[in-house]
Write an enzyme that holds these catalytic residues in place. Structure first.
Site: not given
Ligand code: F6P
Length: 523
Positions: A210, A418
């Site tokens: 992602h 990003d």
């Molecule tokens: O964008 C990557 C990501 O891991 C998303 O999947 C997730 O919503 C966001 O960052 C927040 O991450 P974490 O689970 O570490 O709070």
């Protein structure tokens, strides 16, 4: 040989060795469907209706699993779409529960909700520190966002990362069936397919990243990356947000590991084929517009509007993360107020920033920098009746955000790097076509590919961002409409609803094998 093997409902090789006559008929049909339509969201339903074999399940694996009851209103668009995708495919969602337990007391729980089976495991404190806070978020996160200056490598954390991937594989091992298709999400779980292969699983396994994937020169600085990143080769399909990221992975395999490839998208590693592709994540374009239209009338949105009087609103919505470039953006806004004095007192900037990963030092440092800048700007330019920046560390519901997007004249999305950035896409989707707002977007966000009609900026260039804010606020209606039309057309063509099925179909063997399957099965 592969082409002769029976397939499950997705056209993937089944582990059953001899198809029944009934299976033969439906397998041929499934192969035809795959070859003909390329994208059939109801493929499994169709096959089942024809009385064919039950298709294998889809098992989605991600670091975090959000059960629907937890903060329902807060679930992001991708999470909502993933749930409905899993439901359509009679699937399972597996990952960390978000709970930290005593070592030896980590529970694995199965919960059925809304047609989806959720299987979660707790992590113990060492797992959480070494795997999640340590390797995933203090090494992989910065390096994959091109921030070599922030990487803090430790062998212990890398060990924790590999250990949790083994732990996930051990749990999955207990419930994977031979026909299941496994789809692993994100950087926390790059070595998971290798761990599953070592436990004997020959299922189709796909991976989607992602976040960005930088060039090999950057990745090579991560000590022992052959143990954390190179294991991606054990997947059948590795997907990225953009073609640029997919190219970087191809270059990584070719330059760092001399893996041969004819086309830069198909690689042969230890007699296995790994395919690479771009599957940009989108938004629910039409639905989000409908939500925004309704939400713009709710009381909470009206209250915000009333509080800013008739001033145009600039909105920013970002997790508190250094990759989002919040402190740089705030300084650019400060520069804007300094150099475009006619806007002082006439515009309100609302920055919504939920805290995240607060136990990690770099995030705490970032928070301090942002607060200092907000305080300085508000202290210097603010008036008794006007606050230049409204800065809130809260998580708002999708409904409220959609309404706020719709009534904001400008949206600032200026990450330093990003993978995609769905705020940019949701802002575009939320606009009223007859009077849309303007998007100021970092050229370093994956969303810039489809949103190329936004005002694209280099977020490091404060003067350019300040000029873009002025241009966005002053943009004539015709220009706003033309830019919006171009972006919404592209977003509608890449609706998130199709994303899961598109990835699954690419994870199936090549169409050529599908054709051979039809011929063999019909013979
Ligand atoms: O964008 C990557 C990501 O891991 C998303 O999947 C997730 O919503 C966001 O960052 C927040 O991450 P974490 O689970 O570490 O709070």
């Amino acid at each position: 040989m592969d082409a002769l093997r029976p397939r499950n409902g997705y056209g993937l090789p089944s582990r059953r060795s001899t198809p029944s006559p009934g299976d033969r008929r439906s397998l041929a049909q499934a192969g035809t469907d795959l070859f003909r339509s390329g994208l059939d969201a109801d493929l499994d339903v169709n096959v089942a209706k024809r009385g064919g074999p039950e298709p294998g399940r889809v098992i989605v694996v991600s670091n975090r699993v959000g059960l629907p009851s937890e903060g329902k209103a807060r679930a992001g668009g991708l999470e909502v779409v993933m749930r409905s995708f899993i439901k359509r495919n009679r699937g399972i969602w597996f990952g960390w529960s978000g709970q930290i337990a005593q070592r030896g007391d980590e529970h694995v729980r199965t919960v059925e909700r809304g047609g989806v089976t959720y299987i979660t495991t707790d992590l113990n404190r060492a797992d959480y520190q070494e795997y999640y806070n340590g390797f995933a978020n203090r090494m992989l996160w910065p390096i994959l966002h091109y921030r070599l200056d922030l990487v803090e490598f430790s062998n212990r954390d890398m060990g924790g990362y590999l250990r949790v991937n083994e732990k996930f594989a051990d749990i999955l091992h207990r419930f994977i069936k031979p026909d299941d298709v496994i789809w692993v999400q994100d950087y926390h779980l790059m070595p998971l397919a290798k761990a599953l292969r070592e436990r004997g699983h020959r299922n189709r396994i796909g991976f989607f990243l992602h976040i960005p994937f930088p060039p090999p020169e950057v990745l090579a600085t991560l000590p022992k990356h052959e143990r954390s990143i190179y294991p991606l080769c054990h997947y059948d399909l590795v997907g990225f947000q953009t073609e640029g990221d997919a190219n970087n992975f191809a270059k990584y395999l070719i330059h760092q590991f001399r893996v041969p490839s004819r086309d830069g998208r198909t690689f042969n590693v230890n007699n296995r084929t790994v395919r690479v592709g771009a599957f940009p994540v989108g938004v629910e374009t039409a639905e989000f517009e409908r939500l925004a239209r309704r939400s713009a009338r709710i009381a909470d949105v009206a209250e915000v509007q009333a509080s800013i009087a008739d001033r145009p609103m600039i909105i920013g919505v970002d997790r508190l993360d250094y990759s989002k470039g919040l402190d740089v953006r705030m300084r650019a806004y400060e520069h804007f107020l300094g150099t475009h004095s006619h806007w002082r007192g006439k515009v309100t900037y609302l920055q919504i920033t939920p805290r995240s990963r607060s136990e990690i030092k770099e995030y705490a440092d970032m928070e301090r920098r942002v607060r200092e800048t907000v305080g300085r700007v508000n202290g210097h330019y603010g008036e008794a009746a006007w606050t230049p920046i409204r800065y809130v560390n809260r998580t708002y519901s999708r409904t409220l955000l959609a309404g706020l997007y719709r009534c904001s004249r400008v949206c600032l999305v200026t990450p330093l790097r990003d993978g995609m950035n769905l705020v940019a896409k949701e802002y575009v989707a939320a606009q009223a076509p007859e009077n849309p707002g303007a998007l100021v977007l970092s050229q370093f966000a994956g969303a810039a590919v489809e949103c190329s009609s936004a005002l694209l900026v280099n977020p490091y260039d404060q003067e350019a961002v300040a000029a873009a804010i002025d241009q966005a606020l002053s943009m004539p209606l015709d220009e706003r409409k033309a830019r919006h039309r171009d972006m919404i057309t592209k977003l509608a063509a890449n609706d998130i609803k199709d994303w899961g099925e598109r990835f699954l179909l690419a994870l199936a063997p090549q169409p050529q094998s599908g054709l051979r399957l039809v011929q063999q099965a019909g013979a």
